[in-house]
Every structure is written in C-alpha cells, then in structure tokens.
Design a protein around this motif. Sequence first.
Motif, PDB file in Angstrom:
ATOM      1  N   VAL A  24      -2.739  -0.697  -5.792  1.00 24.10           N
ATOM      2  CA  VAL A  24      -2.928   0.803  -6.493  1.00 24.10           C
ATOM      3  C   VAL A  24      -4.383   1.194  -6.120  1.00 24.10           C
ATOM      4  N   PHE A  25      -5.146   0.406  -6.467  1.00 24.21           N
ATOM      5  CA  PHE A  25      -6.763   1.138  -6.465  1.00 24.21           C
ATOM      6  C   PHE A  25      -7.130   1.222  -5.100  1.00 24.21           C
ATOM      7  N   GLU A  26      -6.609   0.260  -4.277  1.00 21.99           N
ATOM      8  CA  GLU A  26      -6.779   0.417  -2.627  1.00 21.99           C
ATOM      9  C   GLU A  26      -6.238   1.729  -2.081  1.00 21.99           C
ATOM     10  N   ALA A  27      -5.180   2.013  -2.809  1.00 22.99           N
ATOM     11  CA  ALA A  27      -4.186   3.416  -2.390  1.00 22.99           C
ATOM     12  C   ALA A  27      -5.317   4.660  -2.906  1.00 22.99           C
ATOM     13  N   VAL A  28      -5.885   4.611  -4.125  1.00 23.52           N
ATOM     14  CA  VAL A  28      -6.564   5.586  -4.486  1.00 23.52           C
ATOM     15  C   VAL A  28      -7.890   5.812  -3.726  1.00 23.52           C
ATOM     16  N   LEU A  75       0.853  -1.277  -0.130  1.00 25.59           N
ATOM     17  CA  LEU A  75       0.012  -0.015  -0.044  1.00 25.59           C
ATOM     18  C   LEU A  75       0.794   1.260   0.063  1.00 25.59           C
ATOM     19  N   ALA A  76       1.913   1.172   0.884  1.00 29.90           N
ATOM     20  CA  ALA A  76       2.959   2.313   0.834  1.00 29.90           C
ATOM     21  C   ALA A  76       3.393   2.644  -0.390  1.00 29.90           C
ATOM     22  N   ARG A  77       3.941   1.326  -1.177  1.00 29.14           N
ATOM     23  CA  ARG A  77       4.495   1.476  -2.426  1.00 29.14           C
ATOM     24  C   ARG A  77       3.521   2.175  -3.520  1.00 29.14           C
ATOM     25  N   ALA A  78       2.297   1.673  -3.485  1.00 30.45           N
ATOM     26  CA  ALA A  78       1.219   2.314  -4.451  1.00 30.45           C
ATOM     27  C   ALA A  78       1.299   3.695  -4.296  1.00 30.45           C
ATOM     28  N   THR A  79       0.883   3.927  -2.822  1.00 32.49           N
ATOM     29  CA  THR A  79       0.770   5.573  -2.820  1.00 32.49           C
ATOM     30  C   THR A  79       1.990   6.338  -3.240  1.00 32.49           C
ATOM     31  N   TYR A  90     -12.234  -2.781  -8.760  1.00 32.23           N
ATOM     32  CA  TYR A  90     -11.497  -3.883  -8.406  1.00 32.23           C
ATOM     33  C   TYR A  90     -11.694  -4.705  -6.881  1.00 32.23           C
ATOM     34  N   THR A  91     -11.234  -5.652  -6.697  1.00 30.29           N
ATOM     35  CA  THR A  91     -11.372  -6.467  -5.729  1.00 30.29           C
ATOM     36  C   THR A  91      -9.990  -6.242  -4.605  1.00 30.29           C
TER      37      THR A  91
END
Lengths: 244, 244
Positions: free
Chosen positions: A92-96, A59-63, B238-239
């Motif tokens: 990535v979508f979680e980070a968004v 998650l940190a990487r994606a952000t 997304y999932t």
Amino acid sequence: MTGMLVVAGLGPGDEALITPEVAAALADATDVVGYIPYVARVPAREGLTLHATDNRVELARATHALELAAAGRRVVVVSSGDPGVFAMASAVFEAVEHSPRLADIDIRVLPGITAMLAAAARAGAPLGHDFCAINLSDNLKPWETIERRLRLAAQADFAMAFYNPRSASRPHQLARALEILRAECGPHRLIIFARAVTTPEERISVVTLAEARAEMADMRTVVLVGSAATRRVGRHVYTPRRAG
Amino acid sequence: MTGMLVVAGLGPGDEALITPEVAAALADATDVVGYIPYVARVPAREGLTLHATDNRVELARATHALELAAAGRRVVVVSSGDPGVFAMASAVFEAVEHSPRLADIDIRVLPGITAMLAAAARAGAPLGHDFCAINLSDNLKPWETIERRLRLAAQADFAMAFYNPRSASRPHQLARALEILRAECGPHRLIIFARAVTTPEERISVVTLAEARAEMADMRTVVLVGSAATRRVGRHVYTPRRAG
C-alpha cells in the motif's frame, strides 16, 4: 484526493484470534480488498463489496484499494496474519509512493497475530529470545541476499522464522537454506514446521536439522529454527531467556 | 501433578487489541498471575484472585502459577504484548524444566499483539521486509553478546526492533547501541521511538540515526530501526518488499 484506507490483519486463521479492532473495521467497511483466500474469510453481507484478487498482483490491488478510498468508500485491505509482516501494508505504501495523487489518503494499519507468533505459541516459546523473520521467497530479491542473511543470522545465534519457505514455483530454495543451516548450526539444532496454524488443518512437527527435509513445508507452512539454546521440555520447545 | 495453565498476551495496551481467545481465557480464570501493571489491566470480579508481583521475579512467579494450576485452579499468566516475545512463556517452561514434579501440567500459550508490531503499524510498515527483534537488556546476557548481534544484524541489513532499550538501572546501553548502529549503518538510517503504543500516553517519533539520542527512550518504549531501504512516504515510514 482524500479518503481513508484501513489495512488490517486477520490473524493466522482462527476467528478467535481476530482483534476486536479489526472486527470493528470490517463491520464498518463498504469494500474489502485482498488475496482470494483471505477475502473468503470475511462473511458476505448487504452493503459490503468483496474484491478478491489473485496472488502476485499486490501493487495493482493496493492501488485499486486506494482509488476506492479516494472515491469515498470505506475500504479495508485484508492480509492474513499481520499486514506489516510480509503482507499488504508495504504494498500500500509502495502504491502511494508511485501515485502522488493518492498521497492525501489517510492510511491506518491495524496489527494482527502474525503466523510465526501463533506457531511459536503452539510449539511453546521457541522465539523466547532474540529472533529474526526472513521471507525465503526470491520473487522480489536475489537468492544470494537471502543466503547471506541466513549465514549472518546463524552467526548472530538468532532463533529464526521463515515465511514463504516453499511453493510449487520455488521448490528448491528451502533445501538450500537447510544445507546452509546445517553447515552453520550443526545437525542437532531444533526446527519446527508449523502448517496452517490455528486452522483445522494445523500440523506441527518438531525435528532436528539432521532430520529436516524441504518436503516438510508447503505454501501454508511457517518454519521456526531454534537458537543454540533452544530445547525441548516435555512436548514443548522453548528458548530460555538467558540464551547467550 | 496434573492441571492446566494458560499463558496469555494482553497486547500493547488498548482493549481492542486483546484477542477474543485471550478474553475468553480471562473470563474463565480463577487466578491471574503477572507483573503488577499487567495484572492491573484485568478487571476484578467475584471468584477471581489477582496475584500481582514485582518485576525480575519471573521464575518464582511462573513456579507459583504452575503450583496453583497443579492444585486445580484455572490459572492465566498474563504478559503485555505476546507472551512468547521477551515475556512470561519462556519463564514458565524454564520453571517446568527446574521442577520435574510440575511436568504433567498442560500448558497453553495464547499469542497477543506484540509491541513491535503495534508500533510498526502506527508508523506505517517499517518491518515490511526481513527484520529481527533484540532484547537490549543485559540483565540475563553479557553486553558483548548484544553488541556482536547488533553488528551482525546491521551487516545482514535487517530492520530491527529493540525491546527494553533503556531503564533507570541500565541508562547507558542504548547510547552504545546507537553508536554501533551509526558506525554500521551511517547517519541517515531511520529510527522510530514508539512509546506506550495504543495507550493514551502514546508518542511516536521518527528521526535519523544522526538525530537519535538515548534519552528518547524509556522503559515503555520500543525502538525500531529501518533497513537500508526503509524510507518515508508522507507521514509514514515503510520498508519496501523488494528490499535487497
């Protein structure tokens, strides 16, 4: 914030399995972001900054990647295999979702050859009929959920692919999964341990459930389990198209 | 009989998704064998014979390819997507099983980008957690088997991908599948109709199960159904990795 972010799959290891689409994205990038061993697969060149981070910080990487993109960099987040299969695209979508200020970034996901399909190709066509893919890691979900899903998948007579079957911190889950499969599918069901597929360390073993041991897998292994119809033909394993 | 046969995946349509491994095999081939629209994707050249056959003759096509290989030709059997996912690889091994005289031919399967993963990448990451792939065609298996598998897959909370959801000769199965899914998963579950992904005719629609109608799919569509955790973020679906 605007900007563009590409999430790309490097395939299972062999350069010849990287799609031209992904190769073009990498050639155009100013920044490549990912887990250390995957970033190591991208050759260094002038004008390209490599951001390699440890595992379990997705998650940190994606952000971080989204912020670089927002700042106008041409960023590619790399995963091995396909980024949409137990890899960085979801992170990535979680980070968004967690950072509405990053919502305007244009995200493109570029598919890759995922490990189970590379492994299946090496073995023959064990996923030639209905199949499922299960992440055996219980880092992000309860083990009970995995057990239930395994039983239902066996009852549905899916062929199966297991990602992350075993690691140093999770040595016991695969043994338990094999027990469940033996109870549901019997001892003769074929199972394939495919390690480091398409790399120089590739090793493919085909055994029955009776012969299968958890120690046959490690972090670099994808495990394929046949359906009731899966069988050997010569040195290959395949699931017929008529499988009931 | 000896010889060598390659079974290769051309990906979903875009040239930029054909792996260099497959491109090299095609460049080296003397004969390309496959279903008419897939063979049409291979450019003609001197020294290359194209053998295009109609649908539903997979076993005869596979046997023909093996016989050409046995005669010393360099044969590539082409499928769209990945040859191991509801495509020609299984038919080739089935042909070998039926013709022991072809058992010595060396068969290599080269993976490709399969439709569900190309579609998932376009939509975001709907297959980002445990998922299954089901062929909805009942040409080669009883419809009851498919219904049972659908119910168990829904109970396991898999995301799902449906290949061959609908054709002129099978107009009603998808409507029945949608009924089952509505009963098992409720009206709010997200479903993606991805048609002709990565081609100029591409069309991606995201709707809920309540809104979904069988007419939204045709022969060129792959259908993705989310798990209970699948959601929208901006224009993507997304999932999450934590999906229970």
